[in-house]
Design an enzyme around this catalytic site. Structure first.
Site, PDB file in Angstrom:
ATOM      1  N   ARG A   6      39.267  53.754  25.354  1.00 39.12           N
ATOM      2  CA  ARG A   6      38.942  54.158  23.991  1.00 39.12           C
ATOM      3  C   ARG A   6      39.938  55.240  23.579  1.00 39.12           C
ATOM      4  NH1 ARG A   6      34.641  58.323  21.723  1.00 39.12           N
ATOM      5  NH2 ARG A   6      35.008  57.881  19.536  1.00 39.12           N
ATOM      6  N   ARG A  10      27.637  68.313  11.616  1.00 37.40           N
ATOM      7  CA  ARG A  10      28.819  68.387  10.746  1.00 37.40           C
ATOM      8  C   ARG A  10      28.400  68.358   9.275  1.00 37.40           C
ATOM      9  NH1 ARG A  10      31.931  63.491  13.506  1.00 37.40           N
ATOM     10  NH2 ARG A  10      31.453  64.127  15.630  1.00 37.40           N
ATOM     11  N   GLU A  33      29.754  49.738  21.954  1.00 38.76           N
ATOM     12  CA  GLU A  33      31.186  50.018  21.866  1.00 38.76           C
ATOM     13  C   GLU A  33      31.917  49.661  23.164  1.00 38.76           C
ATOM     14  OE1 GLU A  33      32.028  53.642  19.116  1.00 38.76           O
ATOM     15  OE2 GLU A  33      29.970  53.823  19.785  1.00 38.76           O
ATOM     16  N   ASN A  89      36.249  55.970  28.623  1.00 36.89           N
ATOM     17  CA  ASN A  89      36.192  56.829  27.445  1.00 36.89           C
ATOM     18  C   ASN A  89      36.387  58.259  27.944  1.00 36.89           C
ATOM     19  OD1 ASN A  89      35.589  58.263  25.166  1.00 36.89           O
ATOM     20  ND2 ASN A  89      33.644  57.221  24.744  1.00 36.89           N
ATOM     21  N   GLU A  93      19.468  52.724  14.920  1.00 35.12           N
ATOM     22  CA  GLU A  93      18.742  51.728  15.731  1.00 35.12           C
ATOM     23  C   GLU A  93      17.296  52.127  16.001  1.00 35.12           C
ATOM     24  OE1 GLU A  93      20.971  51.119  19.381  1.00 35.12           O
ATOM     25  OE2 GLU A  93      22.817  50.970  18.236  1.00 35.12           O
ATOM     26  N   HIS A 103      34.966  55.445  14.126  1.00 41.50           N
ATOM     27  CA  HIS A 103      33.881  54.533  14.539  1.00 41.50           C
ATOM     28  C   HIS A 103      34.246  53.073  14.283  1.00 41.50           C
ATOM     29  CE1 HIS A 103      30.675  57.880  13.690  1.00 41.50           C
ATOM     30  NE2 HIS A 103      30.974  57.871  14.977  1.00 41.50           N
ATOM     31  N   ARG A 122      14.492  63.276  16.273  1.00 40.63           N
ATOM     32  CA  ARG A 122      13.116  63.285  16.810  1.00 40.63           C
ATOM     33  C   ARG A 122      12.510  64.668  16.606  1.00 40.63           C
ATOM     34  NH1 ARG A 122      15.562  60.410  22.017  1.00 40.63           N
ATOM     35  NH2 ARG A 122      17.187  61.817  21.317  1.00 40.63           N
TER      36      ARG A 122
HETATM   37  P1  ADP Z   1      26.643  59.759  19.694  1.00 42.31           P
HETATM   38  O1  ADP Z   1      27.351  59.975  18.396  1.00 42.31           O
HETATM   39  O2  ADP Z   1      26.544  60.968  20.563  1.00 42.31           O
HETATM   40  O3  ADP Z   1      27.042  58.484  20.419  1.00 42.31           O
HETATM   41  P2  ADP Z   1      24.102  58.397  19.337  1.00 42.31           P
HETATM   42  O4  ADP Z   1      24.529  57.205  18.590  1.00 42.31           O
HETATM   43  O5  ADP Z   1      23.664  58.221  20.750  1.00 42.31           O
HETATM   44  O6  ADP Z   1      25.157  59.567  19.225  1.00 42.31           O
HETATM   45  O7  ADP Z   1      22.911  59.094  18.518  1.00 42.31           O
HETATM   46  C1  ADP Z   1      22.280  60.249  18.994  1.00 42.31           C
HETATM   47  C2  ADP Z   1      21.216  60.670  17.986  1.00 42.31           C
HETATM   48  O8  ADP Z   1      20.315  59.595  17.766  1.00 42.31           O
HETATM   49  C3  ADP Z   1      20.334  61.801  18.474  1.00 42.31           C
HETATM   50  O9  ADP Z   1      20.873  63.066  18.172  1.00 42.31           O
HETATM   51  C4  ADP Z   1      19.078  61.578  17.689  1.00 42.31           C
HETATM   52  O10 ADP Z   1      19.164  62.273  16.462  1.00 42.31           O
HETATM   53  C5  ADP Z   1      19.064  60.102  17.388  1.00 42.31           C
HETATM   54  N1  ADP Z   1      18.001  59.377  18.101  1.00 42.31           N
HETATM   55  C6  ADP Z   1      18.031  58.861  19.341  1.00 42.31           C
HETATM   56  N2  ADP Z   1      16.848  58.259  19.638  1.00 42.31           N
HETATM   57  C7  ADP Z   1      16.068  58.410  18.548  1.00 42.31           C
HETATM   58  C8  ADP Z   1      14.747  58.033  18.208  1.00 42.31           C
HETATM   59  N3  ADP Z   1      13.982  57.359  19.070  1.00 42.31           N
HETATM   60  N4  ADP Z   1      14.268  58.362  16.997  1.00 42.31           N
HETATM   61  C9  ADP Z   1      15.044  59.034  16.120  1.00 42.31           C
HETATM   62  N5  ADP Z   1      16.308  59.437  16.375  1.00 42.31           N
HETATM   63  C10 ADP Z   1      16.798  59.117  17.568  1.00 42.31           C
END
Ligand code: ADP
Length: 397
Positions: A91, A241, A384, A7, A334, A180, A285
């Protein structure tokens, strides 16, 4: 069979070496600051300690050579020669209307990808640099392109056309593409597998909620609508965004805030979303901590985020004439039970109810709907890299 998943970004590159028959990650890593002072690689071989390698990497070709050297290193390596890399899956963000599925990369494919670069100037040129560097270093290894947009090429015209003049579509390719796709396809397919039903008979709404967020209506295994459009800026309110806004806001903002067009686009991508609303953070968080401490703007940001999602879920149930399942994935989807709960709240009228106790789960494949919910609600972690490796395997085995 070992598949290397790449990627490539403009100054960073993430990789995973996956043994596809056993779905096993052999090693993974991230290279940062390519072409910038302080280039480094963080390499994690399975079952061994993480290593950090600092050395100049002026371009992607050098970066890939350093990565391969790390994979073959006597101490922290996992393979003994380059012959153990059987295929490479790349990717690629934008495949425009050229690619409705993954493809083996040929000269024609590279030419088409160059054509697509205009539509994704921040991403596609970087993806191409990764592809070209790999080809020059591993000329005999098959390369596959896996596109973020491909899964959404099944959208009907009524979903992908904007209300612009038809010439805007025909002459300038302005339409909704969606992103996505690899993740939406992976979780929808995985869900069908988990419940043992044929995806052809299912109406699924997939919610990929991460830094960038999008929702897709998957009818019979095909994407029929999705929230991101011409670029990943459309749709949901995201980390930084804006998502959907009235286009007339753009010149008004430029005038009021004294920004030029480039600054305005940067603003809409980096300074808006839940970060802009809350003034606190784009990380959920942090938003929860602030909200619990009484920060009203943080609470509002969380509500705006979930409200927009709820509206799209309702809209996509209407678009498909029903919904069998709603799936949550990615960083927020998740790991944030409260957000999942808030997104489903108010959707009882379509038969969707969450079980608050079971929903208190992070990063697991699990049904989280209440027993009386007629819509199945699940948390399905995305993967992914594995999805890209599988697509690559199917074309190269
Ligand atoms: P990317 O688009 O960068 O791949 P991710 O799918 O890894 O993003 O998501 C990142 C976001 O997930 C973080 O900015 C945060 O807001 C959220 N996140 C990660 N862990 C937690 C958690 N334990 N509780 C709530 N939000 C979380």
């Amino acid at each position: 069979m070992n598949i290397l998943v790449i990627n490539a970004g403009s100054s960073s590159l993430k990789y995973q070496l996956i043994e596809i028959v056993n779905n096993k990650i052999v090693a993974k890593g991230t290279i940062e600051r390519i072409g910038i002072e302080g280039s480094n690689l963080v390499h994690k071989p399975e079952g061994k300690d993480l290593v950090r390698i600092e050395q100049p990497m002026p371009d992607h070709k050098v970066a890939i050579k350093v990565m391969i050297a790390a994979l073959m290193d006597k101490e922290h390596g996992v393979i003994s020669s380059m012959d153990e890399i059987n295929a490479v899956g790349h990717r690629v963000v934008h495949g425009a209307e050229y690619f409705s599925g993954s493809v083996i990369i040929t000269d024609e494919v590279i030419a088409a990808l160059e054509e697509c670069s205009e539509l994704a100037p921040l991403h596609n040129p970087a993806n191409l640099m990764g592809i070209q560097a790999c080809i020059s270093i591993m000329p005999n290894v098959p390369m596959v392109g896996v596109f973020d947009t491909a899964f959404h090429q099944t959208m009907p015209k009524r979903a992908y056309l904007y209300g612009l003049s038809y010439e805007a579509y025909q002459e300038y390719r302005i339409r909704r593409y969606g992103f996505h796709g690899t993740s939406h396809k992976y979780i929808a397919t995985r869900y069908a597998e988990l419940i043992g039903k044929d995806i052809k008979n299912l109406k699924i709404i997939t919610c990929h909620l991460g830094n960038g967020s999008s929702i897709t209506a998957v009818d019979g295994g095909k994407s029929i609508d999705t929230t991101m459009g011409f670029t990943p800026l459309e749709g949901l309110v995201m980390g930084t965004r804006s998502g959907d806004i009235d286009p007339a806001i753009v010149p008004y903002l430029m005038d009021k805030m004294g920004m030029d067009l480039e600054q305005t686009i940067q603003y809409l991508n980096k300074e808006c979303g839940v970060y802009g609303i809350s003034g606190v953070s784009s990380d959920f968080r942090d938003l929860w901590v602030a909200s619990i401490q009484g920060n009203e703007r943080a609470t509002t940001a969380l509500e705006v985020f979930c409200y927009r999602i709820r509206k799209f879920i309702g809209g996509y149930a209407a678009a498909m004439g029903g919904v069998d399942a709603i799936l949550f994935t990615a960083g927020i989807g998740e790991n944030d039970p409260k957000i999942r709960e808030m997104c489903i709240e108010g959707l009882e009228f379509i038969g969707a109810r969450i079980d608050k106790e079971i929903n208190d789960v992070k990063g697991k494949e699990l049904r989280i709907s209440a027993p009386d919910s007629t819509v199945d609600i699940w948390c399905v972690p995305t993967n992914e890299e594995l999805a890209i490796a599988r697509e690559t395997y199917l074309l190269c085995k």
